[in-house]
Design a protein around this motif. Structure first.
Motif, PDB file in Angstrom:
ATOM      1  N   ASP A 122       0.841  -1.197   0.000  1.00  0.00           N
ATOM      2  CA  ASP A 122       0.000   0.000   0.000  1.00  0.00           C
ATOM      3  C   ASP A 122       0.878   1.250   0.000  1.00  0.00           C
ATOM      4  OD1 ASP A 122      -2.312   1.552   0.191  1.00  0.00           O
ATOM      5  OD2 ASP A 122      -3.031   0.590   2.027  1.00  0.00           O
ATOM      6  N   TRP A 123       0.250   2.363  -0.271  1.00  0.00           N
ATOM      7  CA  TRP A 123       0.927   3.659  -0.384  1.00  0.00           C
ATOM      8  C   TRP A 123       0.495   4.585   0.743  1.00  0.00           C
ATOM      9  CZ3 TRP A 123      -2.515   1.647  -4.017  1.00  0.00           C
ATOM     10  CH2 TRP A 123      -3.821   2.164  -3.968  1.00  0.00           C
ATOM     11  N   LEU A 201      -1.133  11.981  -3.828  1.00  0.00           N
ATOM     12  CA  LEU A 201      -0.508  10.772  -4.376  1.00  0.00           C
ATOM     13  C   LEU A 201      -1.350  10.267  -5.532  1.00  0.00           C
ATOM     14  CD1 LEU A 201       1.167   7.830  -2.558  1.00  0.00           C
ATOM     15  CD2 LEU A 201      -0.666   7.343  -4.202  1.00  0.00           C
ATOM     16  N   LYS A 202      -0.669   9.890  -6.624  1.00  0.00           N
ATOM     17  CA  LYS A 202      -1.326   9.335  -7.802  1.00  0.00           C
ATOM     18  C   LYS A 202      -0.817   7.917  -8.048  1.00  0.00           C
ATOM     19  CE  LYS A 202      -1.601  13.759 -10.303  1.00  0.00           C
ATOM     20  NZ  LYS A 202      -1.193  14.470 -11.549  1.00  0.00           N
ATOM     21  N   LEU A 203      -1.713   7.055  -8.487  1.00  0.00           N
ATOM     22  CA  LEU A 203      -1.351   5.709  -8.932  1.00  0.00           C
ATOM     23  C   LEU A 203      -1.714   5.594 -10.397  1.00  0.00           C
ATOM     24  CD1 LEU A 203      -0.427   2.801  -8.438  1.00  0.00           C
ATOM     25  CD2 LEU A 203      -2.766   2.274  -7.690  1.00  0.00           C
ATOM     26  N   ASN A 204      -0.712   5.396 -11.246  1.00  0.00           N
ATOM     27  CA  ASN A 204      -0.911   5.314 -12.698  1.00  0.00           C
ATOM     28  C   ASN A 204      -1.709   6.516 -13.208  1.00  0.00           C
ATOM     29  OD1 ASN A 204       0.421   2.803 -12.676  1.00  0.00           O
ATOM     30  ND2 ASN A 204      -1.501   1.732 -12.236  1.00  0.00           N
ATOM     31  N   GLU A 206      -3.882   8.363 -11.624  1.00  0.00           N
ATOM     32  CA  GLU A 206      -5.172   8.575 -10.968  1.00  0.00           C
ATOM     33  C   GLU A 206      -4.948   9.028  -9.521  1.00  0.00           C
ATOM     34  OE1 GLU A 206      -9.125   5.978  -9.643  1.00  0.00           O
ATOM     35  OE2 GLU A 206      -7.556   5.050 -10.871  1.00  0.00           O
ATOM     36  N   ILE A 207      -5.593  10.107  -9.138  1.00  0.00           N
ATOM     37  CA  ILE A 207      -5.451  10.625  -7.781  1.00  0.00           C
ATOM     38  C   ILE A 207      -6.008   9.624  -6.771  1.00  0.00           C
ATOM     39  CG2 ILE A 207      -6.386  12.322  -6.154  1.00  0.00           C
ATOM     40  CD1 ILE A 207      -4.121  13.548  -7.440  1.00  0.00           C
ATOM     41  N   MET A 208      -5.184   9.233  -5.822  1.00  0.00           N
ATOM     42  CA  MET A 208      -5.597   8.360  -4.734  1.00  0.00           C
ATOM     43  C   MET A 208      -5.720   9.147  -3.425  1.00  0.00           C
ATOM     44  SD  MET A 208      -5.930   5.192  -5.851  1.00  0.00           S
ATOM     45  CE  MET A 208      -6.499   5.644  -7.477  1.00  0.00           C
ATOM     46  N   PRO A 245      -6.370  10.499   4.099  1.00  0.00           N
ATOM     47  CA  PRO A 245      -7.123   9.369   3.548  1.00  0.00           C
ATOM     48  C   PRO A 245      -6.790   9.110   2.091  1.00  0.00           C
ATOM     49  CG  PRO A 245      -8.547  11.281   3.759  1.00  0.00           C
ATOM     50  CD  PRO A 245      -7.255  11.633   4.440  1.00  0.00           C
ATOM     51  N   GLY A 246      -7.211   7.922   1.629  1.00  0.00           N
ATOM     52  CA  GLY A 246      -7.012   7.550   0.239  1.00  0.00           C
ATOM     53  C   GLY A 246      -6.056   6.400   0.049  1.00  0.00           C
TER      54      GLY A 246
END
Length: 281
Positions: A122-123, A201-204, A206-208, A245-246
């Motif tokens: 997880d991030w 934070l973004k994953l690929n 997409e904003i997480m 969060p996220g």
């Protein structure tokens, strides 16, 4: 002033980023960004150096962790009110502390290596507080006098190892590359208000995570004072102060990192990181 360390792992040199974004070499003035160099008084002396007088570093070298000589990597759990709500947990009455192995520390753009057997990595984007002067039983009012500066930290977590394998959280927090730190160490007096910094934070792509240090429960001054009751804090120690969060564990359904993913994260004024996720060999 944005202080950096650049070069191959284990052979980093100290530098700074000037107002035009150029990397300048500081090694004629300091051996490394460690120890007594991190004392706020020593950092104030570095600020008197004209960046244009420093050699310009050509090319695009790797950036290493923004501080060296870290003896303790201390993390604070559930320290954002909105993250605690996401996790379905009560706001803690006192800070939840755990240790992350210093061998997890790596550069801000190094590959993020999934440990063998990982299914739930997880991030977590976090504000890092870097100690610059020994702190032992310090009052909250004086705590920030012991802080060198602030940086972006990625507190990577393997949730199964953290929560499903008995014992303490450390085993899920300490894999190699689970502590990207930097890109910059920004001296404390150059951060106008560490309690109102947007963080993301973004994953690929997409904003997480899209939060702010404003929802932090226990603030940096309190944390430095509180932790110094239980252990002395030494120059180079890092306190990673929790995440908004996220996180993947909080998604419905949960979402975790896989080889090939790209994670980007940052805190306004403290710089951004980018990691490619790879499987352990």
């Amino acid at each position: 002033m944005k202080l950096v360390r650049y070069g191959a792992p284990g052979r980093e040199r100290p530098g700074l980023v000037d107002d035009r974004g150029a990397l300048r070499d500081l090694s004629a003035h300091v051996d490394d960004l460690a120890g007594e160099v991190l004392d706020p008084r020593a950092l104030a002396r570095l600020k008197t150096i004209d960046p244009s007088s420093l050699p310009k570093v050509e090319g695009d070298p790797r950036l290493g962790p923004c501080v060296a000589g870290t003896g303790k990597f201390i993390c604070v759990g559930l320290n954002y009110s909105d993250h605690a709500a996401e996790a379905g947990a009560a706001v803690p009455a006192e800070p939840i502390l755990f240790m992350k192995a210093t061998s997890a520390i790596c550069g801000p753009n190094d590959d993020l290596v999934l440990p063998r057997g990982s299914q739930k990595t997880d991030w977590e984007v976090e504000l890092g507080v870097v100690i610059g002067r020994t702190a032992r039983y310090v009052d909250e009012a004086e705590a920030l006098d012991h802080v060198a500066g602030y940086c972006t930290v990625h507190d990577v977590s393997e949730r199964a190892y953290q929560l499903e394998h008995e014992g303490q959280w450390t085993k899920g927090k300490s894999a190699d590359t689970f502590g990207p730190t930097g890109p910059w160490l920004v001296p404390a007096d150059a951060v106008e208000n560490p309690l109102s910094l947007p963080m993301w934070l973004k994953l690929n792509g997409e904003i997480m995570q899209d939060g702010s240090t404003a929802t932090m429960i226990f603030k940096p001054a309190f944390l430095v004072s509180y932790i110094s009751r239980f252990m002395s804090l030494q120059p180079g120690d890092i306190i990673s102060t929790g995440t908004p969060p996220g996180v993947g564990m909080g998604k419905t359904p949960p979402r975790y990192l896989r080889a090939g993913d790209v994670v980007e994260l940052g805190i306004d004024g403290l710089g951004a990181q980018r990691q490619t996720v790879v499987a352990a060999r």
